[in-house]
Write an enzyme that holds these catalytic residues in place. Structure first.
Site, short mmCIF file in Angstrom:
data_model
loop_
_atom_site.label_atom_id
_atom_site.label_comp_id
_atom_site.label_asym_id
_atom_site.label_seq_id
_atom_site.Cartn_x
_atom_site.Cartn_y
_atom_site.Cartn_z
N GLY A 45 -4.76 4.32 2.49
CA GLY A 45 -4.43 4.44 4.02
C GLY A 45 -2.94 5.29 4.05
O GLY A 45 -2.06 5.07 3.17
N GLN A 96 4.79 7.94 7.81
CA GLN A 96 4.87 8.03 6.32
C GLN A 96 5.20 9.33 5.70
O GLN A 96 5.69 9.57 4.75
CB GLN A 96 4.00 7.20 5.69
N HIS A 146 -2.63 -2.71 8.70
CA HIS A 146 -1.30 -2.20 8.09
C HIS A 146 -0.97 -0.77 8.65
O HIS A 146 0.19 -0.82 8.84
CB HIS A 146 -1.38 -2.16 6.56
N GLU A 147 -1.90 0.00 8.71
CA GLU A 147 -1.62 1.41 9.14
C GLU A 147 -1.31 1.25 10.81
O GLU A 147 -0.38 2.16 11.03
CB GLU A 147 -2.69 2.38 8.89
N HIS A 167 2.45 0.58 11.21
CA HIS A 167 3.20 1.78 10.73
C HIS A 167 3.51 2.61 12.19
O HIS A 167 4.52 3.06 12.33
CB HIS A 167 2.78 2.76 9.81
N CYS A 203 2.04 -0.44 -0.33
CA CYS A 203 2.36 0.63 0.55
C CYS A 203 2.93 1.78 -0.05
O CYS A 203 3.79 1.78 -0.74
CB CYS A 203 3.28 0.01 1.87
N LEU A 204 2.66 3.11 0.20
CA LEU A 204 3.15 4.09 -0.59
C LEU A 204 4.57 4.44 -0.12
O LEU A 204 5.30 5.14 -0.80
CB LEU A 204 2.05 5.41 -0.02
#
Ligand code: NI
Length: 175
Positions: free
Chosen positions: A47, A52, A139-140, A143, A97-98
């Site tokens: 994701g 991000q 999660h996304e 953000h 997480c990226l």
């Protein structure tokens, strides 16, 4: 298409509340989504949310984690999304997480959710999700509200480098 630079924890763009998109269906947004998709695949993520890649907009993409390994990757883009839990049931799992590369944290999420939003063409889409699919969407969505999983840890110690977590936490969980 191009690979975008990913903001890492500590960058203020990750803590800001994002803005609704108005030009849904525009070529500009299509390009952003294509670039985000390429960036997510390149980083092996499941994701990626607009903040991000330094864009403070209400947009994220995710892979459908329910598909089989040999099937083609399906990526969903969700613009101006709404996410609701369908029951009070929750579960705990390790998340990465990226924007927090190499780390994992234990996070409690709703088990079953409903989400809706607009796709690239400007069509309204809605779906229900369980398990990993539900976790990725929550999660996304976080953000977009400037929330990283590190502020949702089940307990403050349940966070660390992936290899240490595998070694000291996951092994014990399997026992
Ligand atoms: Ni993330």
């Amino acid at each position: 298409m191009s690979i975008l630079k990913i903001a890492r924890i500590g960058h203020p763009v990750l803590l800001k509340k994002t803005h609704e998109l108005k030009d849904i269906g525009s070529e500009k947004i299509k390009k952003i989504v294509y670039d985000m998709s390429e960036t997510m695949i390149d980083s092996n993520g499941i994701g990626l949310a607009a903040p991000q890649v330094h864009l403070s907009q209400r947009l994220f993409i995710f892979r459908n984690p329910d598909i089989e390994e040999n099937e083609e990757i399906q990526i969903t883009a969700l613009i101006n999304p709404i996410v609701q839990n369908l029951s009070d049931d929750t579960n705990e799992a390790w998340e990465g997480c990226l924007s927090i590369p190499g780390m994992l944290g234990l996070v409690r999420r709703y088990s079953k959710i409903k989400y809706s939003g607009y796709d690239l063409k400007g069509n309204m889409i809605s779906n229900t999700a369980e398990g990993l699919h539900a976790r990725v969407v929550q999660h996304e969505f976080d953000h977009l509200n400037g929330i990283l999983y590190t502020s949702r840890l089940t307990h403050k110690d349940a966070f660390g480098y992936a290899d240490e977590i595998e070694h000291y936490w996951k092994k014990n969980e399997e026992k």
